[in-house]
Motif scaffolding. Sequence first.
Motif, PDB file in Angstrom:
ATOM      1  N   VAL A   1      31.287   9.228  -8.939  1.00 53.69           N
ATOM      2  CA  VAL A   1      31.621   8.865 -10.319  1.00 53.69           C
ATOM      3  C   VAL A   1      31.540  10.086 -11.219  1.00 53.69           C
ATOM      4  CG1 VAL A   1      30.899   7.530 -12.341  1.00 53.69           C
ATOM      5  CG2 VAL A   1      30.900   6.458 -10.080  1.00 53.69           C
ATOM      6  N   ILE A   2      30.441  10.837 -11.109  1.00 47.80           N
ATOM      7  CA  ILE A   2      30.262  12.033 -11.940  1.00 47.80           C
ATOM      8  C   ILE A   2      31.343  13.061 -11.642  1.00 47.80           C
ATOM      9  CG2 ILE A   2      28.721  13.980 -12.397  1.00 47.80           C
ATOM     10  CD1 ILE A   2      26.383  12.020 -11.745  1.00 47.80           C
ATOM     11  N   GLY A   3      31.662  13.235 -10.345  1.00 55.80           N
ATOM     12  CA  GLY A   3      32.696  14.190  -9.963  1.00 55.80           C
ATOM     13  C   GLY A   3      34.045  13.866 -10.561  1.00 55.80           C
ATOM     14  N   ASN A   4      34.365  12.573 -10.655  1.00 52.89           N
ATOM     15  CA  ASN A   4      35.646  12.157 -11.221  1.00 52.89           C
ATOM     16  C   ASN A   4      35.771  12.587 -12.678  1.00 52.89           C
ATOM     17  OD1 ASN A   4      38.178  10.388 -11.213  1.00 52.89           O
ATOM     18  ND2 ASN A   4      36.986   9.444 -12.836  1.00 52.89           N
ATOM     19  N   TYR A   5      34.688  12.459 -13.430  1.00 48.03           N
ATOM     20  CA  TYR A   5      34.742  12.773 -14.859  1.00 48.03           C
ATOM     21  C   TYR A   5      34.514  14.258 -15.149  1.00 48.03           C
ATOM     22  CZ  TYR A   5      34.681   7.736 -15.509  1.00 48.03           C
ATOM     23  OH  TYR A   5      34.999   6.398 -15.473  1.00 48.03           O
ATOM     24  N   VAL A   6      33.770  14.952 -14.275  1.00 47.19           N
ATOM     25  CA  VAL A   6      33.466  16.366 -14.507  1.00 47.19           C
ATOM     26  C   VAL A   6      34.565  17.279 -13.954  1.00 47.19           C
ATOM     27  CG1 VAL A   6      31.861  18.246 -13.982  1.00 47.19           C
ATOM     28  CG2 VAL A   6      30.978  15.977 -14.569  1.00 47.19           C
TER      29      VAL A   6
ATOM     30  N   PRO B   1      32.447   4.676  -6.106  1.00 46.12           N
ATOM     31  CA  PRO B   1      32.989   5.220  -7.361  1.00 46.12           C
ATOM     32  C   PRO B   1      34.398   4.741  -7.665  1.00 46.12           C
ATOM     33  CG  PRO B   1      32.911   6.920  -5.655  1.00 46.12           C
ATOM     34  CD  PRO B   1      32.131   5.755  -5.141  1.00 46.12           C
TER      35      PRO B   1
ATOM     36  N   PHE C   1      27.154   7.624  -7.105  1.00 45.48           N
ATOM     37  CA  PHE C   1      27.029   8.229  -8.430  1.00 45.48           C
ATOM     38  C   PHE C   1      27.628   9.635  -8.453  1.00 45.48           C
ATOM     39  CE2 PHE C   1      23.345   5.320  -9.572  1.00 45.48           C
ATOM     40  CZ  PHE C   1      24.058   4.673 -10.571  1.00 45.48           C
ATOM     41  N   VAL C   2      27.427  10.378  -7.383  1.00 45.66           N
ATOM     42  CA  VAL C   2      28.005  11.717  -7.298  1.00 45.66           C
ATOM     43  C   VAL C   2      29.527  11.642  -7.428  1.00 45.66           C
ATOM     44  CG1 VAL C   2      28.401  13.684  -5.760  1.00 45.66           C
ATOM     45  CG2 VAL C   2      26.114  12.692  -5.947  1.00 45.66           C
TER      46      VAL C   2
ATOM     47  N   TRP D   1      32.707   6.188 -18.528  1.00 42.66           N
ATOM     48  CA  TRP D   1      31.575   6.580 -17.690  1.00 42.66           C
ATOM     49  C   TRP D   1      30.355   5.707 -17.949  1.00 42.66           C
ATOM     50  CZ3 TRP D   1      26.849   8.136 -19.492  1.00 42.66           C
ATOM     51  CH2 TRP D   1      26.768   8.541 -20.828  1.00 42.66           C
TER      52      TRP D   1
ATOM     53  N   LEU E   1      28.547   3.543 -14.996  1.00 40.38           N
ATOM     54  CA  LEU E   1      27.112   3.642 -14.739  1.00 40.38           C
ATOM     55  C   LEU E   1      26.463   2.261 -14.749  1.00 40.38           C
ATOM     56  CD1 LEU E   1      24.561   5.448 -14.452  1.00 40.38           C
ATOM     57  CD2 LEU E   1      24.421   5.429 -16.956  1.00 40.38           C
TER      58      LEU E   1
ATOM     59  N   THR F   1      27.487   0.029 -11.655  1.00 35.55           N
ATOM     60  CA  THR F   1      26.855   0.481 -10.414  1.00 35.55           C
ATOM     61  C   THR F   1      25.363   0.170 -10.405  1.00 35.55           C
ATOM     62  OG1 THR F   1      28.477   2.277 -10.325  1.00 35.55           O
ATOM     63  CG2 THR F   1      26.599   2.429  -8.837  1.00 35.55           C
TER      64      THR F   1
END
Length: 464
Positions: A345-350, A105, A342-343, A124, A128, A131
């Motif tokens: 990456v998602i964690g960074n934006y959420v 990420p 992916f987790v 994001w 995606l 990756t």
Amino acid sequence: MSGSDQQLQAGLKSRHITMLSIAGVIGAGLFVGSAEAIKLAGPSVLISYTLAGTLVVLVMRMLGEMATAHPDSGSFSTYADRALGRWAGFSIGWLYWWFWVVVIPVEAIAGAAILSNWTGIDQWIFALIITLLLMGTNLLSVGNYGEFEFWFALVKVVAIVAFIAVGLLGIFGLLPNSDVSGISHLWTEGFAPGGFQGILAAMLTTMFTFMGTEIVTIAAAESGDPAGGIRRAVNSVIWRISLFYLGSIFVVVSLVAWNSPNLGDAGSYQATLDVLGLGSLNWVLDLVILTAVASCLNSALYTASRMAFSLSKRGDAPRSWSTVAARGVPTWAILASTAFGFVGVIGNYVFGEEMFGYLLATSGAIALFVYLVIALSQLRMRALLDAEGAKPLVRMWAFPYLTIAAIAFIAVTLVLMAVLEGQRLQLWLSVGLAAAIVGIGIYLHGTSRKASPESLESDARGGH
């Protein structure tokens, strides 16, 4: 046909291994992140890079001795398994896997930021796409990984050599639009403004940029001549560090004042191009940085999946992770490693950058843990290799004295991380993670030195 009884494909060519060993792991940390180290130490950052580079040279020499005797996709994790016990191979294997799935990420977000600046499209989306694209190349075949990495690395080599050449022209006053010349910035604003503490802090910062040099010992297991590829990589590590790291940073600190605001705002390479009157080439530098980011993400996916494959083969990870597709790649190990990426990456934006920063900090000292385990394993493995009559193509210099010196250096560095402000969080979060994984390893395997059967096999499961 696919199945866990199949082995990884020996699909990497000699040129792939050569280019991977030359510049495969050079990432944005050199092009941009080196500015942070320069701000900490000033021109004496050259000493920081020399200290960190010397440790890497010694560690690679130790690893090369073990890897040329027994090439393996699990590399130092399998050697720790054999030399120190299954708990050690389990622990360092999982820590190393964690390090690279966290890198996924980091690199995806860095690449997405560049593309987002160019297009205005949300980051994001690009994170995606990047990756998924590189996951796809890894899933197709190891040859695809090698081919992508070959061209990625070649771009970096050409860019760094060109940067050094242009920088030297500037130093000698041969560029017409340059604002500076000579090397006076090495001392006019102070050679070591942060003193010894600044040198040490910068060394700890630069240590992260060297992580990955050992990947070649993992990748070589999937080539036609693993021992030869590892020997060439180990023998070339000194000039690689001298040219790409010390050479380019020397150009930067000679031409740009260490306290220049532009250095912090733009990054080390870009700030140098600006003072040389070549700021219009910044778009080229962005392309190079994007290539470096893609290269590191590509290698992160590859390395994490191969370590996961090796752990699975030894019964230390889900069994499905050692299932090899007909194409000769560990499909489920790649998918699982990508999923954790992916987790992140998602964690960074959420959850925001601060939460992601804590996640990243858990890997801050893992490079030193890996180096320490390699050194301890080689200290023990020398006797085992001699007993079995092995003749590795690489031998550690001045054994056991330099091995012991490297162990002492790493131990002192870890102590310094506990003392120096700004490094403590990374150390304690990394120690906490390591303690948890070591605890699980000891619970599962005890503390005996009995190795797993797979780690005892020459060319164990990794290559062909």
